[in-house]
Design a protein around this motif. Structure first.
Motif, PDB file in Angstrom:
ATOM      1  N   TRP A  30       0.828  -1.197   0.000  1.00 63.25           N
ATOM      2  CA  TRP A  30       0.000   0.000   0.000  1.00 63.25           C
ATOM      3  C   TRP A  30       0.861   1.245   0.000  1.00 63.25           C
ATOM      4  O   TRP A  30       1.925   1.291   0.610  1.00 63.25           O
ATOM      5  CB  TRP A  30      -0.901   0.043   1.225  1.00 63.25           C
ATOM      6  CG  TRP A  30      -1.997  -0.978   1.226  1.00 63.25           C
ATOM      7  CD1 TRP A  30      -2.444  -1.721   0.172  1.00 63.25           C
ATOM      8  CD2 TRP A  30      -2.784  -1.370   2.346  1.00 63.25           C
ATOM      9  NE1 TRP A  30      -3.460  -2.545   0.564  1.00 63.25           N
ATOM     10  CE2 TRP A  30      -3.694  -2.349   1.892  1.00 63.25           C
ATOM     11  CE3 TRP A  30      -2.825  -0.988   3.673  1.00 63.25           C
ATOM     12  CZ2 TRP A  30      -4.623  -2.941   2.734  1.00 63.25           C
ATOM     13  CZ3 TRP A  30      -3.741  -1.578   4.510  1.00 63.25           C
ATOM     14  CH2 TRP A  30      -4.634  -2.548   4.040  1.00 63.25           C
ATOM     15  N   LEU A  31       0.348   2.253  -0.679  1.00 63.39           N
ATOM     16  CA  LEU A  31       0.973   3.567  -0.682  1.00 63.39           C
ATOM     17  C   LEU A  31       0.021   4.503   0.033  1.00 63.39           C
ATOM     18  O   LEU A  31      -1.174   4.515  -0.248  1.00 63.39           O
ATOM     19  CB  LEU A  31       1.197   4.035  -2.119  1.00 63.39           C
ATOM     20  CG  LEU A  31       1.759   5.440  -2.300  1.00 63.39           C
ATOM     21  CD1 LEU A  31       3.188   5.503  -1.762  1.00 63.39           C
ATOM     22  CD2 LEU A  31       1.722   5.845  -3.752  1.00 63.39           C
ATOM     23  N   GLY A  32       0.541   5.286   0.972  1.00 65.92           N
ATOM     24  CA  GLY A  32      -0.280   6.249   1.694  1.00 65.92           C
ATOM     25  C   GLY A  32      -0.167   7.623   1.057  1.00 65.92           C
ATOM     26  O   GLY A  32       0.938   8.072   0.747  1.00 65.92           O
ATOM     27  N   VAL A  33      -1.305   8.272   0.846  1.00 62.76           N
ATOM     28  CA  VAL A  33      -1.332   9.633   0.318  1.00 62.76           C
ATOM     29  C   VAL A  33      -2.313  10.447   1.152  1.00 62.76           C
ATOM     30  O   VAL A  33      -3.211   9.901   1.794  1.00 62.76           O
ATOM     31  CB  VAL A  33      -1.722   9.700  -1.181  1.00 62.76           C
ATOM     32  CG1 VAL A  33      -0.746   8.930  -2.047  1.00 62.76           C
ATOM     33  CG2 VAL A  33      -3.139   9.217  -1.416  1.00 62.76           C
ATOM     34  N   GLU A  34      -2.110  11.746   1.114  1.00 65.96           N
ATOM     35  CA  GLU A  34      -3.023  12.651   1.795  1.00 65.96           C
ATOM     36  C   GLU A  34      -3.673  13.548   0.752  1.00 65.96           C
ATOM     37  O   GLU A  34      -2.987  14.114  -0.096  1.00 65.96           O
ATOM     38  CB  GLU A  34      -2.248  13.487   2.800  1.00 65.96           C
ATOM     39  CG  GLU A  34      -3.109  14.396   3.654  1.00 65.96           C
ATOM     40  CD  GLU A  34      -2.275  15.137   4.672  1.00 65.96           C
ATOM     41  OE1 GLU A  34      -2.247  14.701   5.829  1.00 65.96           O
ATOM     42  OE2 GLU A  34      -1.629  16.130   4.269  1.00 65.96           O
ATOM     43  N   ALA A  35      -4.997  13.652   0.821  1.00 65.98           N
ATOM     44  CA  ALA A  35      -5.759  14.528  -0.072  1.00 65.98           C
ATOM     45  C   ALA A  35      -6.629  15.397   0.816  1.00 65.98           C
ATOM     46  O   ALA A  35      -7.582  14.900   1.423  1.00 65.98           O
ATOM     47  CB  ALA A  35      -6.599  13.719  -1.044  1.00 65.98           C
ATOM     48  N   GLY A  36      -6.281  16.670   0.908  1.00 67.49           N
ATOM     49  CA  GLY A  36      -6.983  17.539   1.840  1.00 67.49           C
ATOM     50  C   GLY A  36      -6.718  17.063   3.250  1.00 67.49           C
ATOM     51  O   GLY A  36      -5.575  16.903   3.663  1.00 67.49           O
ATOM     52  N   LYS A  37      -7.771  16.758   3.984  1.00 67.26           N
ATOM     53  CA  LYS A  37      -7.626  16.287   5.372  1.00 67.26           C
ATOM     54  C   LYS A  37      -7.813  14.777   5.484  1.00 67.26           C
ATOM     55  O   LYS A  37      -7.881  14.246   6.582  1.00 67.26           O
ATOM     56  CB  LYS A  37      -8.631  17.015   6.259  1.00 67.26           C
ATOM     57  CG  LYS A  37      -8.369  18.503   6.318  1.00 67.26           C
ATOM     58  CD  LYS A  37      -9.370  19.201   7.200  1.00 67.26           C
ATOM     59  CE  LYS A  37      -9.191  20.693   7.030  1.00 67.26           C
ATOM     60  NZ  LYS A  37      -8.855  21.386   8.212  1.00 67.26           N
ATOM     61  N   LEU A 120       5.218   4.242   1.998  1.00 64.47           N
ATOM     62  CA  LEU A 120       4.773   2.861   1.885  1.00 64.47           C
ATOM     63  C   LEU A 120       4.160   2.409   3.199  1.00 64.47           C
ATOM     64  O   LEU A 120       4.664   2.751   4.276  1.00 64.47           O
ATOM     65  CB  LEU A 120       5.946   1.951   1.540  1.00 64.47           C
ATOM     66  CG  LEU A 120       6.575   2.169   0.178  1.00 64.47           C
ATOM     67  CD1 LEU A 120       7.817   1.309   0.036  1.00 64.47           C
ATOM     68  CD2 LEU A 120       5.590   1.870  -0.927  1.00 64.47           C
ATOM     69  N   LYS A 121       3.100   1.633   3.109  1.00 63.22           N
ATOM     70  CA  LYS A 121       2.396   1.157   4.292  1.00 63.22           C
ATOM     71  C   LYS A 121       2.266  -0.352   4.228  1.00 63.22           C
ATOM     72  O   LYS A 121       1.913  -0.913   3.197  1.00 63.22           O
ATOM     73  CB  LYS A 121       1.002   1.796   4.399  1.00 63.22           C
ATOM     74  CG  LYS A 121       1.020   3.322   4.411  1.00 63.22           C
ATOM     75  CD  LYS A 121       1.738   3.856   5.631  1.00 63.22           C
ATOM     76  CE  LYS A 121       1.790   5.375   5.621  1.00 63.22           C
ATOM     77  NZ  LYS A 121       2.563   5.904   6.724  1.00 63.22           N
ATOM     78  N   ASP A 122       2.551  -0.986   5.344  1.00 67.18           N
ATOM     79  CA  ASP A 122       2.440  -2.429   5.454  1.00 67.18           C
ATOM     80  C   ASP A 122       1.019  -2.776   5.901  1.00 67.18           C
ATOM     81  O   ASP A 122       0.580  -2.302   6.957  1.00 67.18           O
ATOM     82  CB  ASP A 122       3.452  -2.943   6.476  1.00 67.18           C
ATOM     83  CG  ASP A 122       3.554  -4.446   6.504  1.00 67.18           C
ATOM     84  OD1 ASP A 122       2.616  -5.137   6.046  1.00 67.18           O
ATOM     85  OD2 ASP A 122       4.586  -4.945   6.999  1.00 67.18           O
TER      86      ASP A 122
END
Length: 170
Positions: A30-37, A120-122
């Motif tokens: 997994w890939l972590g992203v932030e969109a707004g809050k 990256l997220k496990d």
């Protein structure tokens, strides 16, 4: 202040982590992203390339969340501001903003403009939460990390099939 790295360094780091994880038999996927809050998880198999947000050319008579078109190595990509698409504030195009190229695997040159990458997220570090029925089908799955933060899982296939996402005209 955090150390700045070039895109090439980041891509090499990402490739190294994926190789190490594959050799160790771990499922970092997994890939972590932030969109707004909002925090989002994207399967690495669904997410494409991650690039620093280039100049995006606005397109007239489109919905507010449609950021425009971007030329990426000679190919045109439609760019959606994920925060605005979700009803949030526009994503500032600054040093942290990134484009996540999501549609190439599915035959669509689509990209999501996100506030920043969270790495990256496990999957083993997350516990499933109940589905969020108020969300569209492509974002209903929720997970909680070890710090108690709630993340939504983006289904790329579902968002590309969403009629609202594909209908950019006003």
């Amino acid at each position: 202040m955090a150390k700045k790295t070039s895109l090439r360094d980041f891509q090499e780091y990402l490739a190294g982590r994926l190789t190490t994880a594959a050799l160790a038999g771990r499922g970092i996927s997994w890939l972590g992203v932030e969109a707004g809050k909002e925090a989002w998880l994207v399967d690495l198999s669904d997410g494409g390339e991650i690039i620093q947000a280039p100049q995006v050319v606005p397109v007239p008579l489109t919905r507010p969340w449609f950021a425009g078109m971007a030329n990426i190595r000679g190919n045109l990509y439609s760019v959606t501001d994920l925060s605005v698409f979700r009803g949030g504030a526009p994503t500032p195009v600054n040093a942290n903003a990134r484009l996540l190229l999501i549609g190439v695997r599915y035959g669509s040159n689509s990209a999501l403009l996100v506030s920043r990458m969270l790495g990256l997220k496990d999957p083993e570090d997350f516990t499933p939460e109940g589905d969020d029925e108020a969300m569209p089908v492509w974002g209903r799955q929720r997970y909680k990390d070890t710090q108690g933060k709630v993340w939504h899982k983006l289904s790329v296939r579902e968002v590309l099939a969403d009629q609202d996402f594909m209908n950019i005209g006003v």
